[in-house]
Scaffold this motif. Sequence first.
Motif, short mmCIF file in Angstrom:
data_model
loop_
_atom_site.label_atom_id
_atom_site.label_comp_id
_atom_site.label_asym_id
_atom_site.label_seq_id
_atom_site.Cartn_x
_atom_site.Cartn_y
_atom_site.Cartn_z
N CYS A 100 -3.55 -26.35 71.74
CA CYS A 100 -4.63 -25.98 72.60
C CYS A 100 -4.33 -26.50 73.78
O CYS A 100 -4.50 -25.44 74.83
CB CYS A 100 -5.84 -26.97 71.97
N ILE A 113 -11.48 -26.67 68.56
CA ILE A 113 -10.62 -27.65 67.69
C ILE A 113 -11.54 -27.79 66.56
O ILE A 113 -12.77 -28.40 66.86
CB ILE A 113 -10.19 -28.75 68.14
N CYS A 205 -6.82 -25.02 65.28
CA CYS A 205 -6.92 -24.67 66.82
C CYS A 205 -7.23 -23.07 66.94
O CYS A 205 -6.37 -22.23 66.29
CB CYS A 205 -5.66 -24.84 67.62
#
Length: 216
Positions: A100, A113, A205
């Motif tokens: 991320c 997330i 993610c």
Amino acid sequence: MSLHLVTDVHTEINKTFPTNSYFVSGTYEYYHYLCDGFDDRGWGCGYRTLQTICSWMKHNYNSAHNVPSIREIQKILVELEDKPESFLGSRQWIGSFEVCLVIDKLYDVPSKIIHVNKGDALETILESLCNHFEKFGSPIMMGGDVDCSSKGVMGVHKDGVNSKLLIVDPHYVGKEESKEFLHRKGWVKWQPLQDFLSTSFYNLCLPQAKPHCKDK
């Protein structure tokens, strides 16, 4: 170094379930252990899945950045002060959170997330994954703790208790990269949700970038 990696390795196998299925949109390259000559066996799966996502970004979202090497990824994480200097050149793995951070740094793209606790059924996040592929179409990174190997999620088939995720596994080592070979050997496969471990947590993610936005 110019790489010639196979692209869109999920095509063909995605035709297995023609209905109630949701897929990545746009082209990506399949990054895996040793694909660039760098030996990352045993620890580099998160980096390789990130590279696959970065290749999708380059082809579909922003061509300004080349796919970073493993060392370049480590350098970014050190510069962001997420990792200490000792991380550079190490064999420490990365997970969905680090993925991320790198995507945000390189492409100015936030990621969602999703955390699945141990014992929780993956069915609880299935709708979120389907919505992601419908709205954004970018590849998803999936990692866990007991089942600690990172992998790419390129699709979802929704069918109640028989639901499945379309997994692209970066742990392959070799030069035979035909789609038929990768499918036959299980490096690209539909994995039933019940085959994921209930004793592991999972972090996913989901990059919030839509394809075909190069001129945006």
